[in-house]
Design an enzyme around this catalytic site. Structure first.
Site, PDB file in Angstrom:
ATOM      1  N   GLY A  36      77.652  88.397 131.337  1.00 49.64           N
ATOM      2  CA  GLY A  36      78.809  87.535 130.463  1.00 49.64           C
ATOM      3  C   GLY A  36      79.996  88.400 130.542  1.00 49.64           C
ATOM      4  O   GLY A  36      80.680  89.743 130.737  1.00 49.64           O
ATOM      5  N   LYS A  37      81.348  87.674 131.439  1.00 48.86           N
ATOM      6  CA  LYS A  37      82.267  87.936 131.376  1.00 48.86           C
ATOM      7  C   LYS A  37      82.944  88.767 130.043  1.00 48.86           C
ATOM      8  O   LYS A  37      83.569  89.522 130.047  1.00 48.86           O
ATOM      9  CB  LYS A  37      83.344  86.803 132.093  1.00 48.86           C
ATOM     10  CG  LYS A  37      83.272  86.541 133.309  1.00 48.86           C
ATOM     11  CD  LYS A  37      84.311  85.350 133.814  1.00 48.86           C
ATOM     12  CE  LYS A  37      84.002  84.626 134.800  1.00 48.86           C
ATOM     13  NZ  LYS A  37      83.759  85.854 135.961  1.00 48.86           N
ATOM     14  N   GLY A  38      82.877  88.232 129.183  1.00 49.11           N
ATOM     15  CA  GLY A  38      83.393  88.381 127.845  1.00 49.11           C
ATOM     16  C   GLY A  38      82.541  90.004 127.609  1.00 49.11           C
ATOM     17  O   GLY A  38      83.719  90.848 127.083  1.00 49.11           O
ATOM     18  N   ALA A  39      81.278  90.040 127.816  1.00 51.52           N
ATOM     19  CA  ALA A  39      81.202  91.374 127.395  1.00 51.52           C
ATOM     20  C   ALA A  39      81.153  91.845 128.469  1.00 51.52           C
ATOM     21  O   ALA A  39      80.956  93.310 127.922  1.00 51.52           O
ATOM     22  CB  ALA A  39      79.260  90.886 127.310  1.00 51.52           C
ATOM     23  N   GLU A 135      85.127  80.892 130.396  1.00 49.19           N
ATOM     24  CA  GLU A 135      84.224  81.297 129.703  1.00 49.19           C
ATOM     25  C   GLU A 135      83.011  80.580 128.947  1.00 49.19           C
ATOM     26  O   GLU A 135      82.558  80.018 129.389  1.00 49.19           O
ATOM     27  CB  GLU A 135      82.809  82.816 129.894  1.00 49.19           C
ATOM     28  CG  GLU A 135      81.150  82.799 130.598  1.00 49.19           C
ATOM     29  CD  GLU A 135      80.748  83.794 130.802  1.00 49.19           C
ATOM     30  OE1 GLU A 135      79.747  83.911 131.812  1.00 49.19           O
ATOM     31  OE2 GLU A 135      81.013  84.647 130.110  1.00 49.19           O
ATOM     32  N   GLY A 249      84.573  91.374 139.618  1.00 51.62           N
ATOM     33  CA  GLY A 249      85.677  91.218 138.642  1.00 51.62           C
ATOM     34  C   GLY A 249      86.018  91.647 137.378  1.00 51.62           C
ATOM     35  O   GLY A 249      87.453  91.897 136.883  1.00 51.62           O
ATOM     36  N   ASP A 250      85.337  91.663 136.416  1.00 50.57           N
ATOM     37  CA  ASP A 250      85.596  92.061 135.566  1.00 50.57           C
ATOM     38  C   ASP A 250      85.809  93.407 134.905  1.00 50.57           C
ATOM     39  O   ASP A 250      86.128  93.799 133.439  1.00 50.57           O
ATOM     40  CB  ASP A 250      83.471  91.750 134.649  1.00 50.57           C
ATOM     41  CG  ASP A 250      83.760  90.024 134.535  1.00 50.57           C
ATOM     42  OD1 ASP A 250      83.961  89.016 134.593  1.00 50.57           O
ATOM     43  OD2 ASP A 250      82.429  89.752 134.536  1.00 50.57           O
ATOM     44  N   SER A 283      76.643 100.610 142.859  1.00 56.41           N
ATOM     45  CA  SER A 283      75.176 100.377 142.135  1.00 56.41           C
ATOM     46  C   SER A 283      75.325  98.677 141.515  1.00 56.41           C
ATOM     47  O   SER A 283      76.125  98.065 141.988  1.00 56.41           O
ATOM     48  CB  SER A 283      76.141 100.760 140.838  1.00 56.41           C
ATOM     49  OG  SER A 283      77.249 101.142 140.285  1.00 56.41           O
ATOM     50  N   GLY A 285      73.332  95.807 139.637  1.00 50.40           N
ATOM     51  CA  GLY A 285      74.053  95.579 138.320  1.00 50.40           C
ATOM     52  C   GLY A 285      75.504  95.244 137.751  1.00 50.40           C
ATOM     53  O   GLY A 285      76.483  95.848 138.085  1.00 50.40           O
TER      54      GLY A 285
END
Length: 294
Positions: A36-39, A135, A249-250, A283, A285
């Protein structure tokens, strides 16, 4: 700082090739990870040493419980993450090919329940930076802009995915952070021809054509273009062999926001963010770099 955004469970499948229309490709997996982008951005900001509160919504399911636990363990304040009844936590379905590139489909689930009231409850007077991305939809971003202004907080806006953001809203971003594809899409969305704009000039075009205060355009392995009142600079990224670009990107966005909250200038903040994002793609994930440092 406060991050307004989405929380997902990521399901990743690896395959040698991407399927065409009507084609079935057998891969390996799936592997479930946090996303999730925010997370992801909140975790990256906490990794960079910022005090981070996440404003988001998860479902009342096992995935939501697990995501909250993962966020807490990463040092993120989840007191403003709401659990929505009878709703599934968002999911992202990721196809990863041997070159490290990914294709992603998101089922937003509970993310769509994030409301302006949720944002209002999360952004208090002492907040110095508000980071938002699209998102969960446009209304939470509009609320983030409003409450950032009321609290005199700096707004960092990641316009991803692109769509529905008015120019007046974009002009409040300081900085607006997008990748080169999103930058081109933003210009086209606002009737500006971006076909002949070189990638490293997209940040300048967003500032000059849309009136953004400052802009960072990420360019993958090439680094990022940074434009503000004092700078117009291409920040290079360390050369690495990518394994998985999911969430890179996040990481970039989260570290930029954290460094700005810590008083850094935009160019040095972006340089550090490029370095952390480069480590992250080595890495597996969206948050594999956390395990690498543990």
């Amino acid at each position: 700082m406060v991050v307004v955004g989405g929380v997902n469970l990521d399901l990743t499948v690896r395959a040698d090739t991407r399927p065409g229309g009507g084609e079935t490709v057998v891969g390996s997996g799936p592997v479930a990870t946090s996303g999730g982008k925010g997370a992801n951005q909140a975790v990256a900001a906490a990794y960079a040493g910022a005090s981070v509160r996440l404003c988001a919504v998860v479902g009342d399911d096992a995935a939501g419980t697990e995501q909250l636990a993962q966020l807490r363990s990463s040092g993120v304040d989840v007191s403003k993450v709401r659990i929505a009844a009878d709703t599934s936590t968002g999911m992202a379905f990721i196809l990863l090919t041997p070159d490290g590139e990914n294709s992603i489909i998101v089922g937003p689930g509970a993310n769509t329940a994030l409301s302006p009231d949720d944002v209002a409850s999360a952004v208090s007077a002492e907040v110095d930076v508000v980071l938002a991305q699209t998102e969960p939809g446009v209304p939470p971003v509009e609320a983030a802009v409003e409450h950032a202004r009321r609290s005199s907080a700096r707004l960092v806006l990641n316009a991803a995915p692109v769509g529905g953001l008015e120019v007046e809203l974009l002009r409040h971003a300081d900085p607006l952070v997008v990748n080169e594809h999103e930058a081109a899409d933003l210009l086209r969305e606002h009737a500006i021809d971006s076909d002949d704009v070189p990638a490293d000039a997209l940040a300048r075009a967003l500032r000059d054509q849309l009136g953004c205060r400052s802009v960072v355009v990420s360019l993958g392995a090439e680094g990022a273009a940074v434009v503000d009142l004092e700078n117009d600079e291409l920040v290079t990224a360390p050369s690495v062999e990518p394994v998985d670009t999911t969430g890179a990107g996040d990481v970039l966005v989260g570290v930029i926001a954290a460094r700005l909250a810590q008083g850094w200038g935009l160019v040095p903040a972006t340089k550090d963010a490029c370095a952390v994002a480069a480590r992250a793609v080595t890495s597996h994930g969206a948050r594999g770099y956390l395990a690498d440092d543990s």
